[in-house]
Design an enzyme around this catalytic site. Structure first.
Site, PDB file in Angstrom:
ATOM      1  N   SER A 171       3.547 107.175  22.628  1.00  0.00           N
ATOM      2  CA  SER A 171       3.204 106.274  21.526  1.00  0.00           C
ATOM      3  C   SER A 171       1.779 105.735  21.585  1.00  0.00           C
ATOM      4  O   SER A 171       1.277 105.226  20.584  1.00  0.00           O
ATOM      5  CB  SER A 171       4.184 105.099  21.468  1.00  0.00           C
ATOM      6  OG  SER A 171       4.015 104.237  22.573  1.00  0.00           O
TER       7      SER A 171
ATOM      8  N   LYS B  13       1.578  98.481  23.897  1.00  0.00           N
ATOM      9  CA  LYS B  13       1.005  98.740  22.573  1.00  0.00           C
ATOM     10  C   LYS B  13      -0.372  98.065  22.500  1.00  0.00           C
ATOM     11  O   LYS B  13      -0.766  97.315  23.386  1.00  0.00           O
ATOM     12  CB  LYS B  13       1.888  98.169  21.459  1.00  0.00           C
ATOM     13  CG  LYS B  13       3.342  98.620  21.469  1.00  0.00           C
ATOM     14  CD  LYS B  13       3.535 100.071  21.094  1.00  0.00           C
ATOM     15  CE  LYS B  13       5.007 100.455  21.120  1.00  0.00           C
ATOM     16  NZ  LYS B  13       5.185 101.926  20.935  1.00  0.00           N
TER      17      LYS B  13
END
Length: 242
Positions: A20, A90
């Site tokens: 990701s 993230k």
């Protein structure tokens, strides 16, 4: 005792479990996370790559990692989290008070300012055209952050968790720390700077004192253990990708 002290207050290694954050981070990379500066009142800033505890079942259905022998040893001495810990990594896009929006394929905007996101995975668009959360305009409440993966079309991040109790936001008190260095494998050893796009005039409304708190204690705490962390506040025009 020393390992416990390091784990609790200074720095900890985390293994990247997914794609990701490509290409900034690759699956299997080991990153070092600064856990000290939050103790001095510093909060996450736009552009930083942060590790945080699962805020509201974001990892539901994901398999529990199966650590290798080295990871088990590092976990036992406190230098890596245990396999039971539910953590994600993230990039911070918005902080308290920010308005973040995506229309069409992008670009992504923060407080009306267009972000030039050279760190986004090649071939991805900054925004995703779907009805699951890829199109949005949100205001980040104080004490929260809005996070997105660099591999935009392969990241279950704030966009796709807007139905949770935090409306897709991550409470600041869930943040473990900032990833500052790729420590392994050796051929990928580098720091993780904040991209220049987050320095553009009119974007930042943060407190100057917060930046001072972020830089000073970390330089003191990690200089002996992780020299590369001293590059923490250095900006990079290419967005920190590998």
């Amino acid at each position: 005792m020393l390992a416990l002290l390091i784990k609790t207050f200074l720095v900890q290694a985390f293994s990247i479990p997914s794609d990701s954050m490509q290409n900034t981070l690759q699956q299997g990379d080991r990153v070092l996370v600064d856990k000290l500066t939050p103790w001095f009142g510093s909060e996450p800033e736009r552009g930083e790559v942060v590790v945080f505890h699962d805020p509201d079942n974001w990892l539901a259905g994901e398999p529990t990692p199966n650590p290798n022998p080295l990871q088990k040893v590092l976990s036992w001495i406190g230098l890596m989290p245990s396999a039971e810990e539910k953590d994600l990594i993230k990039r911070v896009i918005g902080v308290g008070g920010d308005t973040v929006e995506c229309n069409g394929t992008g670009p992504l905007k923060v407080n009306g300012k267009t972000l030039t996101e050279s760190y986004v995975y090649p071939g991805n668009t900054p925004c995703s055209q779907d009805d699951q959360g890829g199109q949005f305009k949100v205001k980040v409440p104080e004490g929260h952050i809005w996070v997105m993966g660099d591999h935009r079309q392969n990241s279950r991040d704030s966009r796709y968790n807007q139905g949770d109790k935090n409306n897709g936001m991550v409470p600041v008190d869930k943040v473990v720390g900032r990833a500052v260095v790729i420590a392994w494998p050796i051929n990928r050893w580098t720091n993780l700077p904040v991209p220049d796009t987050f320095d553009q005039p009119g974007l930042s409304a943060g407190s100057p004192s917060a930046a001072v708190l972020t830089a000073a204690p970390q330089g003191l705490a990690l200089a002996g253990a992780v020299p590369l962390v001293l590059w923490r506040r250095r900006r990079s025009g290419d967005g920190g990708g590998s």
